[in-house]
Enzyme design. Structure first.
Site, PDB file in Angstrom:
ATOM      1  N   CYS A   1     -64.434  12.181 -91.554  1.00  0.00           N
ATOM      2  CA  CYS A   1     -64.833  12.148 -89.951  1.00  0.00           C
ATOM      3  C   CYS A   1     -66.324  12.755 -90.049  1.00  0.00           C
ATOM      4  CB  CYS A   1     -63.860  12.887 -89.358  1.00  0.00           C
ATOM      5  SG  CYS A   1     -62.167  12.055 -89.712  1.00  0.00           S
TER       6      CYS A   1
ATOM      7  N   ARG B   1     -70.734   8.728 -95.140  1.00  0.00           N
ATOM      8  CA  ARG B   1     -69.565   9.506 -95.261  1.00  0.00           C
ATOM      9  C   ARG B   1     -68.516   8.549 -95.547  1.00  0.00           C
ATOM     10  NH1 ARG B   1     -70.468  15.164 -93.900  1.00  0.00           N
ATOM     11  NH2 ARG B   1     -68.487  15.380 -93.653  1.00  0.00           N
TER      12      ARG B   1
ATOM     13  N   TRP C   1     -62.029   8.671 -89.933  1.00  0.00           N
ATOM     14  CA  TRP C   1     -61.431   8.114 -91.395  1.00  0.00           C
ATOM     15  C   TRP C   1     -59.989   8.470 -91.293  1.00  0.00           C
ATOM     16  CZ3 TRP C   1     -59.006  10.216 -95.997  1.00  0.00           C
ATOM     17  CH2 TRP C   1     -59.217   9.467 -97.014  1.00  0.00           C
TER      18      TRP C   1
ATOM     19  N   ASN D   1     -62.555  16.687 -86.375  1.00  0.00           N
ATOM     20  CA  ASN D   1     -62.380  16.538 -87.842  1.00  0.00           C
ATOM     21  C   ASN D   1     -61.311  17.662 -88.352  1.00  0.00           C
ATOM     22  OD1 ASN D   1     -64.465  14.736 -87.419  1.00  0.00           O
ATOM     23  ND2 ASN D   1     -65.983  16.128 -88.820  1.00  0.00           N
ATOM     24  N   GLY D   2     -60.553  17.109 -89.343  1.00  0.00           N
ATOM     25  CA  GLY D   2     -59.540  18.187 -89.789  1.00  0.00           C
ATOM     26  C   GLY D   2     -58.075  17.569 -89.497  1.00  0.00           C
TER      27      GLY D   2
ATOM     28  N   GLU E   1     -68.055  10.862-117.397  1.00  0.00           N
ATOM     29  CA  GLU E   1     -68.714  10.365-116.031  1.00  0.00           C
ATOM     30  C   GLU E   1     -69.164   8.926-116.036  1.00  0.00           C
ATOM     31  OE1 GLU E   1     -69.608  11.391-113.407  1.00  0.00           O
ATOM     32  OE2 GLU E   1     -71.500  10.237-112.804  1.00  0.00           O
TER      33      GLU E   1
ATOM     34  N   LYS F   1     -68.174   6.558-112.882  1.00  0.00           N
ATOM     35  CA  LYS F   1     -69.215   5.937-112.137  1.00  0.00           C
ATOM     36  C   LYS F   1     -69.035   4.327-112.032  1.00  0.00           C
ATOM     37  CE  LYS F   1     -70.691   8.065-110.366  1.00  0.00           C
ATOM     38  NZ  LYS F   1     -71.044   9.354-110.182  1.00  0.00           N
TER      39      LYS F   1
ATOM     40  N   GLU G   1     -65.802   3.631-109.833  1.00  0.00           N
ATOM     41  CA  GLU G   1     -66.046   3.816-108.591  1.00  0.00           C
ATOM     42  C   GLU G   1     -66.280   2.741-107.762  1.00  0.00           C
ATOM     43  OE1 GLU G   1     -67.412   8.115-106.793  1.00  0.00           O
ATOM     44  OE2 GLU G   1     -68.198   7.386-108.412  1.00  0.00           O
TER      45      GLU G   1
ATOM     46  N   HIS H   1     -55.856   8.019-132.544  1.00  0.00           N
ATOM     47  CA  HIS H   1     -54.544   8.690-132.246  1.00  0.00           C
ATOM     48  C   HIS H   1     -53.975   7.669-131.060  1.00  0.00           C
ATOM     49  CE1 HIS H   1     -55.095  11.953-134.826  1.00  0.00           C
ATOM     50  NE2 HIS H   1     -56.375  12.057-134.528  1.00  0.00           N
TER      51      HIS H   1
ATOM     52  N   LYS I   1     -67.915   9.698 -99.184  1.00  0.00           N
ATOM     53  CA  LYS I   1     -68.901  10.574 -99.634  1.00  0.00           C
ATOM     54  C   LYS I   1     -68.422  12.075 -99.739  1.00  0.00           C
ATOM     55  CE  LYS I   1     -72.891  11.607-101.456  1.00  0.00           C
ATOM     56  NZ  LYS I   1     -72.780  11.355-103.253  1.00  0.00           N
TER      57      LYS I   1
HETATM   58  C1  AGP Z   1     -68.827  11.005-107.509  1.00  0.00           C
HETATM   59  O1  AGP Z   1     -69.593   9.828-107.745  1.00  0.00           O
HETATM   60  C2  AGP Z   1     -67.808  10.938-106.604  1.00  0.00           C
HETATM   61  N1  AGP Z   1     -68.026  10.181-105.483  1.00  0.00           N
HETATM   62  C3  AGP Z   1     -67.002  11.966-106.491  1.00  0.00           C
HETATM   63  O2  AGP Z   1     -65.869  12.219-107.608  1.00  0.00           O
HETATM   64  C4  AGP Z   1     -67.274  13.506-106.105  1.00  0.00           C
HETATM   65  O3  AGP Z   1     -68.207  14.007-107.289  1.00  0.00           O
HETATM   66  C5  AGP Z   1     -66.531  14.353-105.831  1.00  0.00           C
HETATM   67  O4  AGP Z   1     -65.444  13.963-104.742  1.00  0.00           O
HETATM   68  C6  AGP Z   1     -66.921  15.765-105.551  1.00  0.00           C
HETATM   69  O5  AGP Z   1     -67.923  15.669-104.448  1.00  0.00           O
HETATM   70  P1  AGP Z   1     -68.635  17.007-104.413  1.00  0.00           P
HETATM   71  O6  AGP Z   1     -69.762  16.918-105.351  1.00  0.00           O
HETATM   72  O7  AGP Z   1     -69.373  16.876-102.975  1.00  0.00           O
HETATM   73  O8  AGP Z   1     -67.985  18.414-104.082  1.00  0.00           O
END
Ligand code: AGP
Length: 619
Positions: A2, A27, A86, A112-113, A493, A497, A500, A516, A614
């Protein structure tokens, strides 16, 4: 997640609110809306399930954004609030979109919240004859404010909040008090933007930077009454507070894609410059160490650290794994990383000689923030590695390192993650040089850090091999990423990526663990991306490549210039050599490109992947 915007000033409010909401789109959200003060002291509301542009489509014909035909000048000024939602309580629908109105349509609220006792409050309000128009927890706030006995809007909001349990960042307007917006914060950010003869409100500086760089961050338990002349802040107990104005150094242009097709690829290409910014002014050539003034940790205290625990979520946690490996190797302090989302729930033992490090791009991730709050409550010392200046996590920590990556818009984090690793490297060198890291090794690592920007540039310039590899990788349904020790966080990572933004199944393993169990899954249909630096584990990694090859698994190998893996790999990507401890930073860059190119090939919504936001500001 949000987003909130608000405006009071001499200019028509609706275009400013819609522009602010558009800046918050990155976001992630499912509905949007605005409420503005209209003629005859009433509120006009437009809200829909959909995008900000869908809200525009609901506006009366002729609205082109330049001219405000919605909000009318009331007593010489304009005022309104807006929101991107959201969904949590109640699915995405026009009715559930914010702003929410009181029954008499006099009070509008954006929030928000989560209001934890919304169900009880709703029942009581219905018993009192209130009709609800939405399924949201937020709507109770609008009714509570409208039904308060108070004479002022500030007191009405205080009276309403006294009945509420939960988290909020909220903004309230009341047609009976057309000269003010009242905002409140408890667990969800609210920022005031100070303009010339106007004031702005937002939950994220992205919505403000077009209009002002002078901002004030509210603290939890704080409210503000925002008028044309400025603002007044106070606590739940109505005690006045004083606030510091902060200058934001991000600009409106930073939120522009320019000639790039997506924010993600723009941000990948910004890495050489953002790494330079992270290092600038922090390298001490005389003592071959890093200056980190914001840590608030003197040398004697740093020597007393017996353990380091790094906390973050998602990719930030993987950057934390890199950090733990680097710090333990370089500073010889036992270190590990753990997902903040797990840590906060397992009643951890908090030790006085452990340094806790929270790492976050947004500085607003709820799980990381609450882990910090839990640590502080137990007396732990916490520093932050955070990108957004003045964010909740940054302010909750005892000190820290700002990452200076600039604003990151794409949901898939790239430049901020690279700067997290650079930040951990600076921290490791700093702590190492206070302890037993020799000047020669300090110099070696400091020189390595300074070489990174040009080396990242070189990797980005040679992107064709990755673009070609993306064509065959994108045809797979499932992909393995393997690496060991320093290479394992790189593999994790890389898998994160890819899944995602491409929605392909990807899994990371320590190369040593393949035999294993997971080796059973290797087949011609399951490609493996292998991280194979030219280091002391090279021969062992090569053995694993042979094992994969013997089972006809196609491979994409990320290795160093000058290394030849023969015909084991379908594609080999070679990166420049840095220092072994810093190599993981460079090896991550081709994997960002791989995820991006595979997702382009699959036609994905790269900057806003499905189901993701985001900044994850809810539990
Ligand atoms: C990263 O590509 C992701 N979108 C996600 O894992 C992100 O790193 C995670 O939600 C943490 O976000 P932050 O760094 O804003 O705390």
């Amino acid at each position: 997640m949000c987003g909130i915007v608000g405006y009071i000033g001499q200019k028509p409010a609706t275009p400013i609110l819609l522009d602010g909401l558009a800046r918050l789109e990155y976001r992630g959200y499912d509905s949007a809306g605005v409420a503005v003060l209209a003629a005859k002291r009433s509120l006009e509301v437009h809200k829909v399930a959909g995008r900000v542009r869908d809200v525009m489509a609901t506006l009366p014909a002729g609205f082109e954004g330049a001219d405000d035909i919605l909000s009318r000048c009331v007593r010489g000024h304009y005022m309104g609030i807006g929101h991107t939602r959201w969904a949590t309580h109640g699915g995405p629908s026009d009715d559930n979109a914010h702003p929410h109105l009181s029954q008499d349509r006099r009070v509008a609220v954006v929030h928000n919240g989560i209001i934890d006792n919304a169900a009880d409050l709703r029942k009581a309000l219905i018993g009192d004859g209130v009709t609800f128009r939405s399924e949201t927890d937020t709507e109770v706030l609008a009714h509570l404010v409208a039904r308060a006995y108070a004479d002022t809007l500030e007191d009405a909001v205080l009276e309403a909040l006294a009945q509420v349990e939960g988290t909020y960042g909220l903004a309230v307007i009341d047609a009976r008090h057309p000269d003010r917006i009242v905002v409140a914060r408890n667990g969800s950010p609210i920022i005031l933007g100070i303009g010339e003869n106007e004031m702005h409100v937002a939950s994220d500086v992205a919505a403000l930077v077009r209009y002002t760089t002078q901002v004030v961050h509210l603290d939890d338990g704080e409210l503000a009454s925002v008028t044309l002349d400025g603002f007044r802040t106070f606590t739940w107990g109505a005690r006045s507070t004083s606030k510091e104005t902060v200058t934001v150094d991000w600009s409106y242009d930073d939120y522009d894609r320019g000639a790039y097709e997506h924010f993600m690829i723009k941000e990948i290409h910004e890495q050489p410059e953002s790494v330079r910014r992270c290092i600038r002014g922090r390298v001490d050539e005389r003592f071959h160490t890093a200056h980190l003034g914001g840590l608030n940790l003197d040398a004697r205290e740093a020597r007393g650290i017996r353990r380091i625990k790094i906390l973050g979520c998602g990719s930030a946690y993987y950057a934390g794994q890199f950090g733990a490996q680097f710090i333990e190797e370089v500073a010889r302090i036992p270190a590990d990383a753990e997902p903040a989302s797990e840590f906060r729930y397992r009643n951890p033992v908090v030790e006085p000689d452990t340094l806790y490090v929270a790492v976050s791009q947004s500085g607003e991730t709820y799980d990381t923030l609450t882990a910090v709050q839990e640590l502080k409550r137990k007396g732990g010392r916490v520093i932050g590695l955070v990108n957004v200046v003045g964010s909740s996590i940054a302010r909750a920590c005892d000190g820290g390192i700002y990452l200076h990556a600039g604003p990151e818009v794409a949901v898939a984090s790239t430049k901020a993650l690279t700067n997290m690793s650079v930040g951990f490297s600076l921290l490791g060198v700093h702590l190492g040089r206070i302890r037993d890291l020799s000047p020669a090794n300090g110099r070696r690592l400091v020189d390595g850090l300074q070489a990174l920007p040009n080396q990242i540039d070189a990797i980005l310039e040679n992107g064709q091999a990755i673009t070609d590899a993306a064509q065959w990788v994108s045809k797979a349904q499932s992909i393995f990423f393997v690496g060991r020790v320093r290479g394992y966080p790189v593999a994790r990572e890389g898998a994160q990526k890819l899944k995602e933004i491409s929605y392909l199944h990807a899994e990371a393993y320590q190369t040593s663990e393949l035999k294993h169990g997971p080796l059973a899954l290797i087949s011609p249909d399951v490609p493996t991306v292998a991280i194979v630096p030219d280091d002391e584990l090279f021969d062992r990694n090569l053995t694993a490549l042979h094992e994969i090859s013997a089972r006809s698994g196609p491979m994409l190998v990320i290795t160093h210039e000058g290394v030849d893996v023969g015909d084991l790999a379908a594609t080999t990507i070679k990166v420049p050599r840095n220092e072994p401890e810093l190599d993981p930073i460079l090896m991550t860059v081709p994997l960002q490109m791989l995820a991006y190119r595979v997702s382009v090939a699959l036609g994905r919504d790269i900057d806003k992947p499905r189901n993701l936001a985001k900044s994850v500001t809810v539990e």
